[in-house]
Design an enzyme around this catalytic site. Sequence first.
Site, PDB file in Angstrom:
ATOM      1  N   ASP A  62       3.384 -41.178  47.635  1.00 21.81           N
ATOM      2  CA  ASP A  62       3.655 -41.430  46.219  1.00 21.81           C
ATOM      3  C   ASP A  62       2.318 -41.429  45.485  1.00 21.81           C
ATOM      4  O   ASP A  62       1.520 -42.355  45.638  1.00 21.81           O
ATOM      5  CB  ASP A  62       4.346 -42.799  46.116  1.00 21.81           C
ATOM      6  N   ASN A  89       0.800 -31.714  39.880  1.00 17.75           N
ATOM      7  CA  ASN A  89       2.079 -31.271  39.327  1.00 17.75           C
ATOM      8  C   ASN A  89       3.145 -32.366  39.293  1.00 17.75           C
ATOM      9  O   ASN A  89       4.018 -32.348  38.433  1.00 17.75           O
ATOM     10  CB  ASN A  89       2.590 -30.090  40.168  1.00 17.75           C
ATOM     11  N   SER A 141       2.367 -30.770  29.362  1.00 15.97           N
ATOM     12  CA  SER A 141       3.627 -30.335  28.749  1.00 15.97           C
ATOM     13  C   SER A 141       3.382 -30.072  27.271  1.00 15.97           C
ATOM     14  O   SER A 141       2.515 -30.717  26.661  1.00 15.97           O
ATOM     15  CB  SER A 141       4.685 -31.434  28.886  1.00 15.97           C
ATOM     16  N   TYR A 154       6.780 -40.252  28.106  1.00 18.44           N
ATOM     17  CA  TYR A 154       6.425 -38.962  28.719  1.00 18.44           C
ATOM     18  C   TYR A 154       5.360 -38.240  27.876  1.00 18.44           C
ATOM     19  O   TYR A 154       4.365 -37.722  28.423  1.00 18.44           O
ATOM     20  CB  TYR A 154       7.697 -38.118  28.828  1.00 18.44           C
ATOM     21  N   ALA A 156       3.210 -39.567  25.837  1.00 22.21           N
ATOM     22  CA  ALA A 156       1.933 -40.289  25.973  1.00 22.21           C
ATOM     23  C   ALA A 156       1.262 -39.921  27.293  1.00 22.21           C
ATOM     24  O   ALA A 156       0.044 -39.692  27.343  1.00 22.21           O
ATOM     25  CB  ALA A 156       2.179 -41.795  25.898  1.00 22.21           C
ATOM     26  N   LYS A 158       1.598 -37.153  29.032  1.00 15.97           N
ATOM     27  CA  LYS A 158       1.160 -35.747  29.059  1.00 15.97           C
ATOM     28  C   LYS A 158       0.004 -35.498  28.085  1.00 15.97           C
ATOM     29  O   LYS A 158      -0.853 -34.643  28.336  1.00 15.97           O
ATOM     30  CB  LYS A 158       2.351 -34.823  28.763  1.00 15.97           C
ATOM     31  N   ILE A 187      11.243 -25.283  31.135  1.00 12.61           N
ATOM     32  CA  ILE A 187      11.308 -24.530  32.390  1.00 12.61           C
ATOM     33  C   ILE A 187      12.546 -24.975  33.168  1.00 12.61           C
ATOM     34  O   ILE A 187      12.783 -26.192  33.312  1.00 12.61           O
ATOM     35  CB  ILE A 187      10.039 -24.787  33.258  1.00 12.61           C
TER      36      ILE A 187
HETATM   37  P1  NAP Z   1      11.223 -31.739  39.173  1.00 13.36           P
HETATM   38  O1  NAP Z   1      12.075 -30.558  39.479  1.00 13.36           O
HETATM   39  O2  NAP Z   1      11.870 -33.025  38.810  1.00 13.36           O
HETATM   40  O3  NAP Z   1      10.223 -31.965  40.403  1.00 13.36           O
HETATM   41  C1  NAP Z   1       9.278 -32.997  40.360  1.00 13.36           C
HETATM   42  C2  NAP Z   1       8.532 -33.053  41.655  1.00 13.36           C
HETATM   43  O4  NAP Z   1       7.567 -34.113  41.566  1.00 13.36           O
HETATM   44  C3  NAP Z   1       9.422 -33.365  42.839  1.00 13.36           C
HETATM   45  O5  NAP Z   1       8.966 -32.636  43.965  1.00 13.36           O
HETATM   46  C4  NAP Z   1       9.201 -34.861  43.035  1.00 13.36           C
HETATM   47  O6  NAP Z   1       9.396 -35.313  44.363  1.00 13.36           O
HETATM   48  C5  NAP Z   1       7.719 -34.973  42.688  1.00 13.36           C
HETATM   49  N1  NAP Z   1       7.315 -36.333  42.373  1.00 13.36           N
HETATM   50  C6  NAP Z   1       7.779 -37.135  41.382  1.00 13.36           C
HETATM   51  N2  NAP Z   1       7.139 -38.315  41.418  1.00 13.36           N
HETATM   52  C7  NAP Z   1       6.262 -38.256  42.455  1.00 13.36           C
HETATM   53  C8  NAP Z   1       5.319 -39.162  43.001  1.00 13.36           C
HETATM   54  N3  NAP Z   1       5.151 -40.382  42.477  1.00 13.36           N
HETATM   55  N4  NAP Z   1       4.583 -38.779  44.064  1.00 13.36           N
HETATM   56  C9  NAP Z   1       4.738 -37.548  44.606  1.00 13.36           C
HETATM   57  N5  NAP Z   1       5.623 -36.642  44.129  1.00 13.36           N
HETATM   58  C10 NAP Z   1       6.374 -37.005  43.073  1.00 13.36           C
HETATM   59  O7  NAP Z   1      10.235 -31.430  37.966  1.00 13.36           O
HETATM   60  P2  NAP Z   1       9.616 -30.041  37.446  1.00 13.36           P
HETATM   61  O8  NAP Z   1      10.443 -29.585  36.306  1.00 13.36           O
HETATM   62  O9  NAP Z   1       9.377 -29.120  38.585  1.00 13.36           O
HETATM   63  O10 NAP Z   1       8.240 -30.578  36.844  1.00 13.36           O
HETATM   64  C11 NAP Z   1       6.999 -30.413  37.502  1.00 13.36           C
HETATM   65  C12 NAP Z   1       5.892 -30.820  36.534  1.00 13.36           C
HETATM   66  O11 NAP Z   1       5.968 -29.988  35.370  1.00 13.36           O
HETATM   67  C13 NAP Z   1       6.005 -32.250  36.030  1.00 13.36           C
HETATM   68  O12 NAP Z   1       4.723 -32.810  35.883  1.00 13.36           O
HETATM   69  C14 NAP Z   1       6.668 -32.096  34.686  1.00 13.36           C
HETATM   70  O13 NAP Z   1       6.388 -33.180  33.834  1.00 13.36           O
HETATM   71  C15 NAP Z   1       6.042 -30.797  34.216  1.00 13.36           C
HETATM   72  N6  NAP Z   1       6.805 -30.110  33.177  1.00 13.36           N
HETATM   73  C16 NAP Z   1       8.068 -29.644  33.424  1.00 13.36           C
HETATM   74  C17 NAP Z   1       8.740 -28.990  32.403  1.00 13.36           C
HETATM   75  C18 NAP Z   1      10.126 -28.443  32.586  1.00 13.36           C
HETATM   76  O14 NAP Z   1      10.691 -27.928  31.602  1.00 13.36           O
HETATM   77  N7  NAP Z   1      10.709 -28.468  33.771  1.00 13.36           N
HETATM   78  C19 NAP Z   1       8.146 -28.815  31.147  1.00 13.36           C
HETATM   79  C20 NAP Z   1       6.857 -29.305  30.946  1.00 13.36           C
HETATM   80  C21 NAP Z   1       6.188 -29.936  31.969  1.00 13.36           C
HETATM   81  P3  NAP Z   1      10.802 -35.963  44.843  1.00 13.36           P
HETATM   82  O15 NAP Z   1      11.634 -34.825  45.328  1.00 13.36           O
HETATM   83  O16 NAP Z   1      10.409 -36.873  45.929  1.00 13.36           O
HETATM   84  O17 NAP Z   1      11.398 -36.674  43.673  1.00 13.36           O
END
Ligand code: NAP
Length: 246
Positions: A62, A89, A141, A154, A156, A158, A187
């Site tokens: 974590d 990430n 983000s 969120y 704050a 980012k 995404i």
């Molecule tokens: P996601 O599908 O929810 O995946 C998040 C990943 O982060 C999962 O593998 C999760 O692991 C892991 N994670 C969460 N908390 C963690 C921790 N404390 N320690 C280690 N791993 C942890 O999210 P995503 O859409 O791929 O997003 C990835 C990144 O892009 C994030 O930072 C998000 O804020 C950013 N982002 C996403 C979007 C979008 O539209 N999707 C837009 C802007 C920015 P578990 O499987 O164990 O939960």
Amino acid sequence: MLKGKNAVITGASRGIGREIALAFAKNGANVVINYRGNEELADSLAKEIEAYGVRAIKVKGDISKFEDAEKLINVTIEEFNSIDILVNNAGITKDGLFMRMKEEDFDSVINTNLKGTFNTSKAVISKMIKAKGGRIINISSVVGVIGNAGQANYAASKAGVIGFTKSLAKEVGSRGITVNAIAPGFIESDMTEVLSDKVKETMLNSIPLKAFGKGEDVANLAVFLASDMASYITGQVVHVDGGMVM
Ligand code: NAP
């Protein structure tokens, strides 16, 4: 583009992190998969990565906990001897209008998204300084740039990642280390899957390219920023958002 490089990707088991891990492997990098929960997802990703003829190791942890972040970096050094690339990430959302937002929902989002980025960067930086080079890529983000109702915590976190990226870039540039941020828009992933159809439609209408992004769109930029082609780029926030914010 990344042949022989060693890369750590946090939150790599799903979504954007998974796509970055696969794109790095495809481009020749050995990959450290950090994940929090799902062992099966991490196992199958490791197999897919190894099919590209590179090494993959899994380190559960974590990243909001400093000791886990330190272990992630230490295990990588033990296994791979060096770390060339760190991709911060891992991220979470705990959305809600500010009037109703609980203190624990603010804290957990800041602790994962912002403090987690601090933790892994802190653990890796002396190794990169010693190696006289490295790449840190932080996933921010567009919400950190323009804000979003219902996401004060969120946004704050980012925005904090952006300030962190620019400050660290200024501190370590002279050591050959670049630090950049990627600001994805909407995404397709588990994170956005939970949003209502109405929210998705409103989002889509605000995107000039009239499509949601894919994990690969973010991964392609991450490969470029991690490569030698981006050696003169640091302290930048690059949007991958179909033109949503310009
Ligand atoms: P996601 O599908 O929810 O995946 C998040 C990943 O982060 C999962 O593998 C999760 O692991 C892991 N994670 C969460 N908390 C963690 C921790 N404390 N320690 C280690 N791993 C942890 O999210 P995503 O859409 O791929 O997003 C990835 C990144 O892009 C994030 O930072 C998000 O804020 C950013 N982002 C996403 C979007 C979008 O539209 N999707 C837009 C802007 C920015 P578990 O499987 O164990 O939960």
